[in-house]
Design a protein around this motif. Structure first.
Motif, short mmCIF file in Angstrom:
data_model
loop_
_atom_site.label_atom_id
_atom_site.label_comp_id
_atom_site.label_asym_id
_atom_site.label_seq_id
_atom_site.Cartn_x
_atom_site.Cartn_y
_atom_site.Cartn_z
N VAL B 200 0.88 -1.17 0.00
CA VAL B 200 0.00 0.00 0.00
C VAL B 200 0.92 1.22 0.00
N SER B 201 1.15 1.74 -1.19
CA SER B 201 2.21 2.72 -1.39
C SER B 201 1.67 4.06 -1.89
N GLY B 202 2.35 5.13 -1.50
CA GLY B 202 2.06 6.43 -2.08
C GLY B 202 2.53 6.53 -3.52
N GLY B 203 3.41 5.63 -3.93
CA GLY B 203 3.93 5.60 -5.30
C GLY B 203 2.87 5.16 -6.29
N ILE B 224 -1.19 -1.92 -4.28
CA ILE B 224 -2.07 -0.75 -4.29
C ILE B 224 -1.18 0.49 -4.25
N GLY B 225 -1.56 1.52 -4.99
CA GLY B 225 -0.76 2.74 -4.97
C GLY B 225 -1.57 3.93 -5.43
N SER B 226 -0.90 5.05 -5.59
CA SER B 226 -1.57 6.22 -6.13
C SER B 226 -1.86 5.96 -7.60
N SER B 227 -2.92 6.59 -8.09
CA SER B 227 -3.29 6.30 -9.48
C SER B 227 -3.71 7.57 -10.22
N GLY B 255 -5.38 8.62 2.91
CA GLY B 255 -5.74 7.83 1.73
C GLY B 255 -5.44 6.35 1.90
N LYS B 256 -4.46 6.01 2.75
CA LYS B 256 -4.09 4.59 2.86
C LYS B 256 -5.20 3.73 3.46
N PRO B 257 -5.78 4.12 4.61
CA PRO B 257 -6.90 3.29 5.08
C PRO B 257 -8.07 3.27 4.10
N VAL B 258 -8.31 4.40 3.43
CA VAL B 258 -9.41 4.44 2.45
C VAL B 258 -9.12 3.45 1.31
N ALA B 259 -7.88 3.44 0.84
CA ALA B 259 -7.51 2.50 -0.24
C ALA B 259 -7.56 1.06 0.24
N ILE B 260 -7.17 0.83 1.47
CA ILE B 260 -7.22 -0.53 2.03
C ILE B 260 -8.66 -1.03 2.04
N GLN B 261 -9.57 -0.16 2.47
CA GLN B 261 -10.98 -0.55 2.49
C GLN B 261 -11.47 -0.82 1.06
N LYS B 262 -11.04 0.03 0.15
CA LYS B 262 -11.53 -0.06 -1.24
C LYS B 262 -10.97 -1.28 -1.97
#
Lengths: 347, 347
Positions: B200-203, B224-227, B255-262
């Motif tokens: 789960v990366s900001g990259g 998972i990363g930024s898109s 954004g990381k917990p949000v992305a993890i949930q998503k």
């Protein structure tokens, strides 16, 4: 329905009228394949024997044969399945809508403006006809409203409770009982052959995840769907994620390949759907460099399930049908291909 | 660094000066644990023996013990790892930036306005100081521009070629050689214990996926990363997905917990990061109902790697450090905890 499959089915139909045996018109290879199916334990017992079932089994055998010309490495064995109308029924309306209607009605006292504002007005008036006229975007707005402001934990528990108790008004069965036994077998069969199976649905991602993992045996992180935005709230050390009343992504039509790229990062080699909303996903799979399989489910059984295609508002199967015929994709004709539709029909 | 770990480390440091044996101050349980580590094949050979290594191994043993009070079902064994600074180095700049600079320079002739427009101007002027002043959003704009208009296929092949040849200017090693051997071992150890490990990366998500699957052994769909946004293009039957010059999602901080949930739909039980950008992900894991483990990597080795924390623009470790101490999260002090940093150091 692919042309090849159409012709074979035509042969089988005429045979069932005038032939002494339905194997007479088969080639030697086809007969051998039938023998293989029957001599091993049948991985797809709820599918009627025939060209379609044979083609699925042959495909899996071909691409898993190490050293064979069509072998696909395990990491590339990605299968994507639509949900509504492909893994479970979707009539008289997408099941998630029934959930959302219940939620919108419960929330209405806090939103007095809804009684004059579409698409909410239609829901509160129980006017499904009017609601349908507002198209998919209107429906998704209702769905979004029914999630908004909830924490993900609360949403999951609410939907779990609903799915365990709510019944389809037409069938008087729990919604979760209206899953397709032949497709459950297909998912399991692909998984047993080291496919990583994903759901790629136009439905809400959190809605499906709340119940589908146990019902289909597909992990939550392999379930992709339409989403609304969400935010993280630290909440004094008891963090939560709160759903916002704003659409994030509609996982339908062109959105499906985009979502597949975003969530999976690989093109599927096997894709199954039932409507025009799945067409781009099937095109995407069909462009895979590896040998691929595209499957459309055609709803043809008005007695055991529902019969609808080109003119249906729900699960429109029109452009997809034309393209499936032109490209010789597989089409499962529910009435003729599925011995059993729902798990409760099994003896 | 957790307080407990701090105290044990302090004891060990004084011992290395004045004690005859570094086991004298250990409890019986700790000695038994050491015996367990040494009597079995060591799953974390590049970690120095000590409290931190022991706590990781004890955690995994505890939550995998069937029937034990802290047992975690396999489906809930979700581990999330940051990438830059956690799985590989991130100095003198995030490695993806070096890739993006090369791309922006190559694309500049087609964008004459860039020479006067930030953040592109800084890149073309090789003025990294100015670029850094524009913060993470500026950096991500550069990254987005370097992807825009490319098909996903072209992007993947471009980055694959780059990662196989480009070298870090400070270390004169391929970027992909600058991954952390102790963390590779940790990922493998968790996977061996049926954890599903995610990055789960900001990259950029596509950037990492292009090379990380083979390097880390983590499947693309678990990265998972930024898109940036993308669109499907039918392209006369040869469909492709084209990346658009518009940010879609920044997978950092909240954004990381949000992305993890998503993407995952489950809260992690194990989370590892190295900067303030990972704090919310660690908070999210720490709020798991299951026994959980939070790990911060602290860059303390200016000789073998880099040393930086509170005041660094890249990988700022400030608020996260304070919270880790307050909440007794584990902190890997690279200088003291890692026997080997990069795989090429192994004999």
């Amino acid at each position: 329905m692919s042309m090849k499959y159409f012709l074979v089915t035509a042969v089988m139909i005429s045979c069932s009228i005038g032939c002494s045996s339905d194997t007479e018109n088969k080639t030697v290879t086809e007969k051998e394949d039938d023998k293989k199916i029957s001599s091993h334990s049948d991985p797809l017992p709820s599918w009627n024997d025939g060209e379609l079932k044979r083609s699925i089994i042959n495909y899996v055998a071909t691409i898993t044969k190490e050293g064979g010309p069509d072998f696909i490495p395990v990491a590339d064995r990605i299968a994507t399945f639509d949900n509504d109308g492909t893994l479970w029924s979707e009539q008289p309306l997408y099941f998630q809508l029934f959930y959302s209607f219940d939620q919108v009605k419960a929330m209405a006292p806090k939103h007095p403006d809804w009684k004059d504002k579409q698409p909410y007005k239609s829901v509160l008036d129980n006017n499904i006809g009017d609601l349908m006229k507002q198209g998919e975007k209107g429906l998704l707005q209702v769905v979004a409203a029914s999630h908004a402001g909830m924490t993900t934990d609360l949403f999951e528990s609410t939907i779990s409770q609903w799915i365990d108790t709510a019944k389809n008004p037409a069938k008087q069965k729990l919604y979760k009982e209206l899953v397709f036994q032949p497709m459950l077998e297909l998912v399991k069969y692909l998984q047993a052959n080291n496919f990583k199976v994903f759901i790629v649905s136009g439905g809400g991602i959190e809605f499906i995840r709340a119940w589908a993992e146990s019902v289909y045996g597909i992990p939550k992180d392999q379930i992709i769907g339409s989403s609304i935005k969400a935010k993280y709230d630290y909440n004094n050390g008891d963090p939560r994620i709160i759903k916002l009343p704003e659409l994030d992504f509609i996982d339908d039509k062109e959105g499906k390949p985009v979502a597949i790229q975003k969530y999976i990062g690989r093109k599927p080699v096997f894709a199954a759907g039932n409507s025009d909303g799945d067409l781009q996903m099937l095109q995407w799979a069909a462009s895979n460099k590896y040998k691929n399989f595209e499957l459309y489910v055609h709803h043809t059984d008005s007695t055991r399930e529902w019969a609808y295609d080109r003119k249906s508002h729900i699960g429109t199967f029109d452009k997809g049908w034309d393209e499936a015929i032109a490209k010789k994709w597989a089409i499962a004709d529910i009435k003729n291909d599925w011995k059993v539709i729902y798990p409760f029909e099994k003896k």
